[in-house]
Structures are given as structure tokens and as C-alpha cells.
Design an enzyme around this catalytic site. Structure first.
Site: not given
Ligand code: PMT
Length: 218
Positions: A24-27, A91
Site C-alpha cells: 500500500s502507501n501512506p495516503s 493514491a
């Protein structure tokens, strides 16, 4: 007159490797949720397609929760024709593991090289099928050559607007309460919006787009 309809995506997507691990990502979803609240307050009929976030659902907004990029694409594709404005702040992970293991992969069997598949570019596909009177807005999360890359994405994805943000700084962009962005229109004109709370940034973005939309409509 019926209210304008605005479809907004927010947050990250999760691409599962097995039942206990994902990419995943930090959004955090803060930017997308701020836009949804502001659009609601401007009188829009708002639908928010949200990846997994820790935020409470805004009152008066239809919220559809999704997990993966493919889930998000399915929902957005179904809704797209019914909306006047579509804003992609999500994101979306560009890649997903080639397969999702049904059971937890034991530590000592975890592959050194994970095989990945490319996710579809949801926004690019929307740009190909957008109607003349629809407004399509993308966000560009960049760590370098911020404006150059944003201009490129604006053209490649056939967008009406793109919001460029520098996500290399810790106090803006991903997860923070504040942001500092450049709003770019399809003629390539830039409008810098200085650092402020995401609610203020959301207001400035939506009001600039609305003004231009009113000018074109009349
Ligand atoms: O959620 P926050 O913590 O508040 O953080 C806000 C934010 C940094 C996530 C937001 O401001 C932002 O920049 N969102 C876009 C993130 C991104 O995916 O940027 P990108 O440059 O990789 O993608 C460009 C555009 O294409 C985006 O509108 C994205 O939604 C869209 N895209 C990207 C990949 C993909 N497979 N499908 C897409 O539709």
C-alpha cells in the site's frame, strides 16, 4: 435545478499478498475527504469512493468503501457516466501481486522476488471516455520534477485539471493535515496555492474549478 454531481476518490488501495500482508502507501484520505466535505457544502451531490482510511464518513455524502485498485476501478467505472465532476485524489497502487495466496506464506517460504502485475490506470481510462461537459481532475504525487511531471500527466491522461503536490516533504502531501499545491488547467496555466490546512486547499481548488466551469457554461 438539480445539484451538480461530484465523484471523488480518496485514500490508498491495498494489494494483498496473503491474508496477513499487503502492499500500500501512506495516503490517509485527508485530502479527498476534505474535498468531499467542501463539495457537499458548495451544494454538490457527492459520492466518495474511499480506500481503507481511519477517517469518519462525512455526513451527507455517499461513501463507498473499496480495498484494491481493481475494486476502486469497478465502482468508479459504474458511476462515471452519472457524474459532472470526477476528482481522483486516491493514491492507487500501480502494481499488485500476481496472485494472492489463500493462506499465510511461512516466513522461510516467502519469495525473495515477488511477481507483480500492473494495475489499470483508472484515471487515464476515464480521460479516454470523458464527455465534453464532464470535468476530470487528477492529482500528481511527485518527489522530484514536480511541475514537469504534473504537466505530463495532465496531457497523457487528457485531464481538465491536475493538482501537483510535492510528497517528498514530511509536513505536507501524504498523511499530514496541511498541503501546498499547484493547480494546473488544461491550457497549462499554473495557480499556486500556498501551505494551508487541507480543508482550505480543498476550498481553493473547488472554487477555482467552479469559477472556470461557470465561465465556460455561460
Ligand atoms: O490522502 P492524503 O494523506 O491526504 O494525501 C493526499 C495525496 C498525497 C494522496 C494526494 O494529494 C495525491 O497526490 N493523490 C494522488 C496520488 C497518486 O497516485 O498520484 P500519481 O501521480 O501516481 O497518479 C496520478 C493520478 O492518476 C492520480 O489522480 C491517481 O488517482 C490516478 N491514478 C494513478 C494510478 C492508477 N493506477 N490509477 C489512477 O487512476
Amino acid at each position: 435545478m438539480l445539484p451538480l454531481k461530484c465523484l471523488i476518490s480518496a485514500g490508498p488501495t491495498r494489494e494483498w499478498i496473503d491474508p496477513v500482508r499487503f502492499i500500500s502507501n501512506p495516503s490517509s484520505g485527508k485530502m479527498g475527504y476534505a474535498l468531499a466535505k467542501e463539495a457537499r457544502d458548495m451544494g454538490f451531490d457527492v459520492c466518495l469512493v474511499s480506500g481503507p482510511v481511519e477517517l469518519s464518513k462525512p455526513k451527507g455524502v455517499e461513501v463507498i468503501e473499496v480495498e484494491s485498485a481493481l475494486n476502486m476501478k469497478r465502482v468508479i467505472d459504474e458511476k462515471f457516466n452519472f457524474y459532472d465532476w470526477v476528482i481522483m485524489t486516491a493514491a492507487v497502487c500501480d502494481h499488485r501481486p500476481k496472485s494472492r495466496n489463500k493462506i499465510k506464506i511461512p516466513k522461510d517460504q516467502f519469495p525473495e522476488n515477488l511477481l507483480m502485475s500492473r494495475n489499470p490506470d483508472i484515471l487515464k481510462e476515464l480521460g479516454e471516455k470523458k464527455r465534453e461537459n464532464q470535468v476530470l481532475v487528477g492529482f500528481a504525487a511527485e518527489t522530484h520534477m514536480v511541475l514537469e511531471s504534473a504537466h505530463k500527466k495532465l496531457k497523457q491522461k487528457k485531464l481538465d485539471w491536475i493538482v501537483a503536490n510535492d510528497v517528498s516533504k514530511t509536513n505536507q502531501g501524504f498523511s499530514s493535515d496541511q498541503n501546498e499545491v499547484t493547480l494546473i488547467n488544461s491550457d497549462g496555466l499554473e495557480n499556486q496555492i500556498s501551505r494551508a490546512d487541507k480543508s482550505v486547499i480543498a476550498k481553493e481548488i473547488l472554487h477555482a474549478i467552479h469559477l472556470s466551469w461557470l465561465e465556460k457554461a455561460h
